[in-house]
Design a protein around this motif. Structure first.
Motif, PDB file in Angstrom:
ATOM      1  N   PHE A 135       0.827  -1.205   0.000  1.00 61.75           N
ATOM      2  CA  PHE A 135       0.000   0.000   0.000  1.00 61.75           C
ATOM      3  C   PHE A 135       0.865   1.261   0.000  1.00 61.75           C
ATOM      4  O   PHE A 135       0.502   2.279  -0.594  1.00 61.75           O
ATOM      5  CB  PHE A 135      -0.941   0.008   1.215  1.00 61.75           C
ATOM      6  CG  PHE A 135      -1.967  -1.086   1.187  1.00 61.75           C
ATOM      7  CD1 PHE A 135      -2.436  -1.583  -0.012  1.00 61.75           C
ATOM      8  CD2 PHE A 135      -2.460  -1.627   2.360  1.00 61.75           C
ATOM      9  CE1 PHE A 135      -3.382  -2.593  -0.054  1.00 61.75           C
ATOM     10  CE2 PHE A 135      -3.413  -2.638   2.342  1.00 61.75           C
ATOM     11  CZ  PHE A 135      -3.871  -3.124   1.122  1.00 61.75           C
ATOM     12  N   TYR A 136       1.991   1.174   0.668  1.00 62.25           N
ATOM     13  CA  TYR A 136       2.920   2.310   0.697  1.00 62.25           C
ATOM     14  C   TYR A 136       3.383   2.638  -0.722  1.00 62.25           C
ATOM     15  O   TYR A 136       3.467   3.799  -1.108  1.00 62.25           O
ATOM     16  CB  TYR A 136       4.117   1.976   1.586  1.00 62.25           C
ATOM     17  CG  TYR A 136       5.075   3.113   1.788  1.00 62.25           C
ATOM     18  CD1 TYR A 136       4.778   4.145   2.684  1.00 62.25           C
ATOM     19  CD2 TYR A 136       6.278   3.174   1.093  1.00 62.25           C
ATOM     20  CE1 TYR A 136       5.667   5.196   2.879  1.00 62.25           C
ATOM     21  CE2 TYR A 136       7.170   4.221   1.278  1.00 62.25           C
ATOM     22  CZ  TYR A 136       6.854   5.228   2.172  1.00 62.25           C
ATOM     23  OH  TYR A 136       7.728   6.264   2.347  1.00 62.25           O
ATOM     24  N   ALA A 137       3.668   1.586  -1.509  1.00 61.28           N
ATOM     25  CA  ALA A 137       4.083   1.783  -2.902  1.00 61.28           C
ATOM     26  C   ALA A 137       2.956   2.412  -3.727  1.00 61.28           C
ATOM     27  O   ALA A 137       3.200   3.267  -4.587  1.00 61.28           O
ATOM     28  CB  ALA A 137       4.516   0.451  -3.518  1.00 61.28           C
ATOM     29  N   LEU A 138       1.716   2.004  -3.440  1.00 70.86           N
ATOM     30  CA  LEU A 138       0.575   2.568  -4.154  1.00 70.86           C
ATOM     31  C   LEU A 138       0.409   4.059  -3.879  1.00 70.86           C
ATOM     32  O   LEU A 138      -0.159   4.797  -4.693  1.00 70.86           O
ATOM     33  CB  LEU A 138      -0.716   1.835  -3.750  1.00 70.86           C
ATOM     34  CG  LEU A 138      -0.877   0.399  -4.244  1.00 70.86           C
ATOM     35  CD1 LEU A 138      -2.151  -0.210  -3.652  1.00 70.86           C
ATOM     36  CD2 LEU A 138      -0.928   0.351  -5.762  1.00 70.86           C
ATOM     37  N   ALA A 139       0.925   4.490  -2.733  1.00 79.87           N
ATOM     38  CA  ALA A 139       0.809   5.906  -2.356  1.00 79.87           C
ATOM     39  C   ALA A 139       1.519   6.825  -3.355  1.00 79.87           C
ATOM     40  O   ALA A 139       1.175   8.006  -3.488  1.00 79.87           O
ATOM     41  CB  ALA A 139       1.365   6.127  -0.960  1.00 79.87           C
TER      42      ALA A 139
END
Length: 234
Positions: A135-139
């Motif tokens: 999810f951090y990467a999706l940010a």
């Protein structure tokens, strides 16, 4: 039996299968919608943790819950909607680190226990690392997810800063800038767990984690009285 009746029976089945004693006790405080949404979110988390976020779909979530996919879509129209709700759930999980009986009367022991928890397996196991970093990467691609992650990180830092400020006011510690201190401690936490997630040696993992924890105590200007110090400085 018409479709509406089938739908209602499926709804009741979902509710009864997902409730535990604590849910039944709290039903007076939580709406049925909130209870159902939380059950779906938790199932989404379990499926995504096992199979990976990219391989998780509403159909798979429904299969695990043994319900019709339309019931999941009734509460979360898309996978993106579910993702946003799960990120909010991450925040609730991570805030569990602040297990303080009286948040208006923080003691030095409360602060020390919080530091111990931050640099422990309990903190790291509150939420799956793989999903957190997915999810951090999706940010970096989605502004809404980026904003939610900013909220998570800011909330954690502000809660710790508040504890430091209260201990300052009681002259238990002397930290000139509590917000900066809290920020530095979480920089240590964030960096430590990402780095240590690559470490397979359990002994090296434990030593490094102890080292980073002692650095957090140094930022606060207090002794680590809960466990022996690391020898990594030498």
């Amino acid at each position: 039996m018409n479709n509406q009746s089938i739908y209602k029976i499926s709804e009741i089945r979902l509710l009864l299968s997902s409730l535990v004693v604590s849910d039944i006790i709290s039903m007076g405080r939580k709406s049925l919608k909130e209870i159902r949404q939380l059950e779906i979110i938790k199932t989404f988390y379990k499926v995504a943790k096992k199979e990976g976020y990219e391989n998780t779909s509403i159909a798979k979530i429904a299969k695990v819950m043994d319900i019709n996919p339309s019931l999941v879509s009734h509460y979360f129209e898309t996978k993106e909607d579910l993702t946003y709700a799960l990120i909010d759930y991450i925040l609730e999980r991570y805030l569990l680190i602040y297990t303080i009986k009286n948040k208006e009367e923080v003691t030095l022991e409360d602060l020390q226990k919080t530091i111990e928890m931050l640099f422990s397996k309990k903190w790291n196991l509150l939420f799956d690392d793989g999903l957190f970093y997915t999810f951090y990467a999706l940010a970096f691609r989605e502004k809404k997810i980026k904003a939610k992650y900013k909220t998570i990180l800011d909330s954690l830092r502000l809660a710790l800063a508040s504890m430091i400020e209260q201990c300052n006011e009681k002259h238990l510690i002397n930290v000139p800038t509590p917000k900066t201190a809290a920020d530095l401690i979480f920089v240590l936490v964030d960096g430590a767990y990402f780095y240590l997630s690559l470490e397979n040696d359990k002994k090296a993992y434990a030593e490094r984690l102890e080292y980073y924890k002692n650095k957090a105590y140094e930022i606060l200007g207090i002794d680590n009285s809960f466990s022996p110090g690391s020898t990594l400085d030498t």
